[in-house]
Design a protein around this motif. Sequence first.
Motif, PDB file in Angstrom:
ATOM      1  N   GLU A 209       0.876  -1.265  -0.011  1.00  0.00           N
ATOM      2  CA  GLU A 209       0.014   0.072   0.067  1.00  0.00           C
ATOM      3  C   GLU A 209       0.766   1.272   0.009  1.00  0.00           C
ATOM      4  O   GLU A 209       1.916   1.392   0.900  1.00  0.00           O
ATOM      5  CB  GLU A 209      -0.831  -0.072   1.082  1.00  0.00           C
ATOM      6  N   SER A 210       0.421   1.994  -0.879  1.00  0.00           N
ATOM      7  CA  SER A 210       1.428   3.341  -0.867  1.00  0.00           C
ATOM      8  C   SER A 210       0.145   4.547  -1.463  1.00  0.00           C
ATOM      9  O   SER A 210      -0.855   4.161  -1.754  1.00  0.00           O
ATOM     10  CB  SER A 210       2.289   3.388  -1.879  1.00  0.00           C
ATOM     11  N   GLY A 211       0.747   5.845  -1.300  1.00  0.00           N
ATOM     12  CA  GLY A 211      -0.016   6.805  -1.682  1.00  0.00           C
ATOM     13  C   GLY A 211      -0.315   6.793  -3.324  1.00  0.00           C
ATOM     14  O   GLY A 211       0.214   6.291  -4.133  1.00  0.00           O
ATOM     15  N   ALA A 212      -1.711   7.257  -3.504  1.00  0.00           N
ATOM     16  CA  ALA A 212      -2.168   6.991  -4.749  1.00  0.00           C
ATOM     17  C   ALA A 212      -2.012   8.089  -5.873  1.00  0.00           C
ATOM     18  O   ALA A 212      -2.207   8.233  -6.973  1.00  0.00           O
ATOM     19  CB  ALA A 212      -3.885   6.787  -5.001  1.00  0.00           C
ATOM     20  N   GLN A 213      -0.924   9.138  -5.271  1.00  0.00           N
ATOM     21  CA  GLN A 213      -0.622  10.016  -6.277  1.00  0.00           C
ATOM     22  C   GLN A 213       0.335   9.651  -7.341  1.00  0.00           C
ATOM     23  O   GLN A 213       1.527   8.976  -6.932  1.00  0.00           O
ATOM     24  CB  GLN A 213      -0.152  11.434  -5.711  1.00  0.00           C
ATOM     25  N   ASN A 214       0.338   9.844  -8.539  1.00  0.00           N
ATOM     26  CA  ASN A 214       1.210   9.433  -9.733  1.00  0.00           C
ATOM     27  C   ASN A 214       1.600   8.089  -9.751  1.00  0.00           C
ATOM     28  O   ASN A 214       2.683   7.550  -9.986  1.00  0.00           O
ATOM     29  CB  ASN A 214       2.354  10.399  -9.494  1.00  0.00           C
ATOM     30  N   GLN A 215       0.546   7.157  -9.482  1.00  0.00           N
ATOM     31  CA  GLN A 215       0.890   5.290  -9.619  1.00  0.00           C
ATOM     32  C   GLN A 215       0.601   5.378 -10.965  1.00  0.00           C
ATOM     33  O   GLN A 215      -0.245   5.782 -11.627  1.00  0.00           O
ATOM     34  CB  GLN A 215       0.082   5.151  -8.238  1.00  0.00           C
ATOM     35  N   LYS A 216       1.414   4.178 -11.391  1.00  0.00           N
ATOM     36  CA  LYS A 216       1.173   3.788 -12.634  1.00  0.00           C
ATOM     37  C   LYS A 216      -0.157   2.721 -12.613  1.00  0.00           C
ATOM     38  O   LYS A 216      -0.422   2.053 -11.697  1.00  0.00           O
ATOM     39  CB  LYS A 216       2.412   2.742 -13.060  1.00  0.00           C
ATOM     40  N   ALA A 217      -0.907   2.996 -13.698  1.00  0.00           N
ATOM     41  CA  ALA A 217      -2.365   2.184 -13.796  1.00  0.00           C
ATOM     42  C   ALA A 217      -2.082   0.681 -13.611  1.00  0.00           C
ATOM     43  O   ALA A 217      -2.849  -0.238 -12.806  1.00  0.00           O
ATOM     44  CB  ALA A 217      -2.961   2.539 -14.988  1.00  0.00           C
ATOM     45  N   ARG A 218      -0.885   0.077 -14.198  1.00  0.00           N
ATOM     46  CA  ARG A 218      -0.716  -1.478 -13.984  1.00  0.00           C
ATOM     47  C   ARG A 218      -0.360  -1.844 -12.566  1.00  0.00           C
ATOM     48  O   ARG A 218      -0.464  -2.959 -12.266  1.00  0.00           O
ATOM     49  CB  ARG A 218       0.066  -1.873 -14.997  1.00  0.00           C
ATOM     50  N   ARG A 219      -0.070  -0.871 -11.631  1.00  0.00           N
ATOM     51  CA  ARG A 219       0.376  -1.406 -10.135  1.00  0.00           C
ATOM     52  C   ARG A 219      -0.733  -1.261  -9.364  1.00  0.00           C
ATOM     53  O   ARG A 219      -0.736  -1.467  -8.049  1.00  0.00           O
ATOM     54  CB  ARG A 219       1.466  -0.322 -10.071  1.00  0.00           C
ATOM     55  N   ILE A 220      -2.107  -0.568  -9.706  1.00  0.00           N
ATOM     56  CA  ILE A 220      -2.980  -0.363  -8.878  1.00  0.00           C
ATOM     57  C   ILE A 220      -4.219  -1.629  -8.956  1.00  0.00           C
ATOM     58  O   ILE A 220      -4.590  -1.882 -10.045  1.00  0.00           O
ATOM     59  CB  ILE A 220      -3.649   0.949  -9.154  1.00  0.00           C
ATOM     60  N   GLU A 221      -4.280  -2.303  -8.099  1.00  0.00           N
ATOM     61  CA  GLU A 221      -5.256  -3.347  -8.089  1.00  0.00           C
ATOM     62  C   GLU A 221      -6.423  -3.040  -7.213  1.00  0.00           C
ATOM     63  O   GLU A 221      -7.764  -3.432  -7.618  1.00  0.00           O
ATOM     64  CB  GLU A 221      -4.697  -4.668  -7.609  1.00  0.00           C
ATOM     65  N   LEU A 307     -18.256  12.184  -1.807  1.00  0.00           N
ATOM     66  CA  LEU A 307     -18.616  11.354  -0.796  1.00  0.00           C
ATOM     67  C   LEU A 307     -20.007  12.045  -0.609  1.00  0.00           C
ATOM     68  O   LEU A 307     -20.078  13.543  -0.367  1.00  0.00           O
ATOM     69  CB  LEU A 307     -17.832  11.285   0.354  1.00  0.00           C
ATOM     70  N   TYR A 308     -20.889  11.040  -0.389  1.00  0.00           N
ATOM     71  CA  TYR A 308     -22.458  11.439  -0.197  1.00  0.00           C
ATOM     72  C   TYR A 308     -22.981  10.784   0.747  1.00  0.00           C
ATOM     73  O   TYR A 308     -22.569   9.711   1.234  1.00  0.00           O
ATOM     74  CB  TYR A 308     -23.298  11.302  -1.252  1.00  0.00           C
ATOM     75  N   ALA A 309     -24.083  11.531   1.695  1.00  0.00           N
ATOM     76  CA  ALA A 309     -24.570  10.874   2.800  1.00  0.00           C
ATOM     77  C   ALA A 309     -25.974  11.762   2.907  1.00  0.00           C
ATOM     78  O   ALA A 309     -26.025  13.024   3.068  1.00  0.00           O
ATOM     79  CB  ALA A 309     -23.818  10.615   4.070  1.00  0.00           C
ATOM     80  N   GLU A 310     -26.911  10.949   3.190  1.00  0.00           N
ATOM     81  CA  GLU A 310     -28.345  11.661   3.431  1.00  0.00           C
ATOM     82  C   GLU A 310     -28.643  12.786   2.575  1.00  0.00           C
ATOM     83  O   GLU A 310     -29.266  13.965   2.815  1.00  0.00           O
ATOM     84  CB  GLU A 310     -28.184  12.387   4.764  1.00  0.00           C
ATOM     85  N   GLY A 311     -28.472  12.678   1.246  1.00  0.00           N
ATOM     86  CA  GLY A 311     -28.738  13.804  -0.085  1.00  0.00           C
ATOM     87  C   GLY A 311     -27.806  14.954   0.506  1.00  0.00           C
ATOM     88  O   GLY A 311     -28.011  15.808  -0.449  1.00  0.00           O
ATOM     89  N   PHE A 312     -26.731  14.783   0.813  1.00  0.00           N
ATOM     90  CA  PHE A 312     -25.430  15.961   0.749  1.00  0.00           C
ATOM     91  C   PHE A 312     -24.255  15.426   0.308  1.00  0.00           C
ATOM     92  O   PHE A 312     -24.024  14.396   0.566  1.00  0.00           O
ATOM     93  CB  PHE A 312     -25.431  16.428   1.949  1.00  0.00           C
ATOM     94  N   LEU A 313     -23.344  16.350  -0.176  1.00  0.00           N
ATOM     95  CA  LEU A 313     -22.355  16.167  -0.591  1.00  0.00           C
ATOM     96  C   LEU A 313     -21.210  16.338   0.696  1.00  0.00           C
ATOM     97  O   LEU A 313     -21.335  17.462   0.813  1.00  0.00           O
ATOM     98  CB  LEU A 313     -21.875  17.030  -1.996  1.00  0.00           C
ATOM     99  N   ILE A 314     -20.752  15.264   1.073  1.00  0.00           N
ATOM    100  CA  ILE A 314     -20.058  15.530   2.415  1.00  0.00           C
ATOM    101  C   ILE A 314     -18.423  15.667   2.332  1.00  0.00           C
ATOM    102  O   ILE A 314     -17.874  16.006   3.470  1.00  0.00           O
ATOM    103  CB  ILE A 314     -20.504  14.338   3.461  1.00  0.00           C
ATOM    104  N   GLY A 315     -17.881  15.168   1.264  1.00  0.00           N
ATOM    105  CA  GLY A 315     -16.280  15.468   1.157  1.00  0.00           C
ATOM    106  C   GLY A 315     -16.041  15.082  -0.110  1.00  0.00           C
ATOM    107  O   GLY A 315     -16.500  14.478  -1.389  1.00  0.00           O
ATOM    108  N   LEU A 316     -14.871  15.752  -0.316  1.00  0.00           N
ATOM    109  CA  LEU A 316     -14.279  15.612  -1.815  1.00  0.00           C
ATOM    110  C   LEU A 316     -12.707  15.331  -1.744  1.00  0.00           C
ATOM    111  O   LEU A 316     -12.008  15.355  -0.567  1.00  0.00           O
ATOM    112  CB  LEU A 316     -14.110  16.811  -2.496  1.00  0.00           C
ATOM    113  N   GLY A 317     -12.249  14.479  -2.721  1.00  0.00           N
ATOM    114  CA  GLY A 317     -10.544  14.021  -2.803  1.00  0.00           C
ATOM    115  C   GLY A 317      -9.967  13.812  -4.283  1.00  0.00           C
ATOM    116  O   GLY A 317     -11.211  13.920  -4.971  1.00  0.00           O
ATOM    117  N   SER A 318      -9.125  13.564  -4.370  1.00  0.00           N
ATOM    118  CA  SER A 318      -8.664  13.076  -5.854  1.00  0.00           C
ATOM    119  C   SER A 318      -7.187  12.345  -5.699  1.00  0.00           C
ATOM    120  O   SER A 318      -6.576  12.107  -4.690  1.00  0.00           O
ATOM    121  CB  SER A 318      -8.406  14.424  -6.568  1.00  0.00           C
ATOM    122  N   PHE A 319      -7.124  11.842  -6.829  1.00  0.00           N
ATOM    123  CA  PHE A 319      -5.732  10.896  -7.035  1.00  0.00           C
ATOM    124  C   PHE A 319      -5.419  11.025  -8.452  1.00  0.00           C
ATOM    125  O   PHE A 319      -6.058  11.083  -9.260  1.00  0.00           O
ATOM    126  CB  PHE A 319      -5.701   9.787  -6.373  1.00  0.00           C
TER     127      PHE A 319
END
Length: 322
Positions: A209-221, A307-319
């Motif tokens: 397991e490592s940070g998902a930033q700038n990972q090669k697609a073939r290395r992500i399962e 991320l959503y819950a109870e009809g609301f957008l509750i969080g954001l992220g990216s990789f």
Amino acid sequence: MSEQEKRAQRTIWLLSMVVLLLGGSLVMTIYKPDWYRLGVNQENFVANAQERLDSISKQLQVRMVQIKKLGGRISELETARLQILGDQKELKEHPEMGEEQFQKKLAYYLRLLGQKDQEIKKLRRENGVLLARNDSLSREAQLLKDGLTNVQKALRDSSLTFGVKQKELNERSRVLEVRNQELAEKVTVAAALRAEGVNVYAISSRGKESGAQNQKARRIEKIRVMFHLQMNPLASKEIKTVYLRIIEPTGNTISDYSLGSGSLMFKGKELTYTAKQRIFYENNHQSVEFIYARPNAYRDGKHEIELYAEGFLIGLGSFEVR
């Protein structure tokens, strides 16, 4: 040969051996042959290496405490501390380890400390923003709650006091009911869940397991999405459903109905979600995580996390995937 002569010869022999030993010791002390100096230098190298590894291990422990307190993951630091214990054991059992080999190990640990210092700065910035936002929402929620109480009291008082004409009373009641509904809706918004510290990690086919930033697609399962739910005095402790959307650089939502994907309603629109999870909200800054295994490779580029819950957008992220 008489007994006296034999004793004299033994005495002379013993004195000769003592002189030779003292002479050899003096030569070792003054001239220090190469093999003698190498042994001393190696002992100094091992002692210095053990001391530096102890220092780095203590620094790693400090970073672990800081990152854990800020809501980050410490698995990489724990692995590094175990590696240091192994290095110290190897030095103890095999003191002939070369200085070049040790310097490579030392450079790795120093790079790791630098990376974790940057991660700590980032987590502190994110937590500072979220804390300020949470304080603002809490104050606003309390004001809305007080306003709702006052409106309800005024509504009750208006129906019991003063001999107001029925038409005027009905009109006032209607206005108050509208305001009551508006305030109730605002309180509902203030009571919505909020996700903070949204972090994304990549898991390889070997389970690394490592940070998902700038990972090669073939290395992500698999993708691990981890976050915390803020404490909210207006939110109820109960079972809640949290939805995860992973949006590709093309704008399409990653979904597979055979893996649990589906759709949800948000502001009158139907949105496709990637995965969902039912949790019991304990209102104690609890940690929540999603692990999603996609059968196909990820596209290159930036992926958005919602991320959503109870009809609301509750969080954001990216990789990022490359």
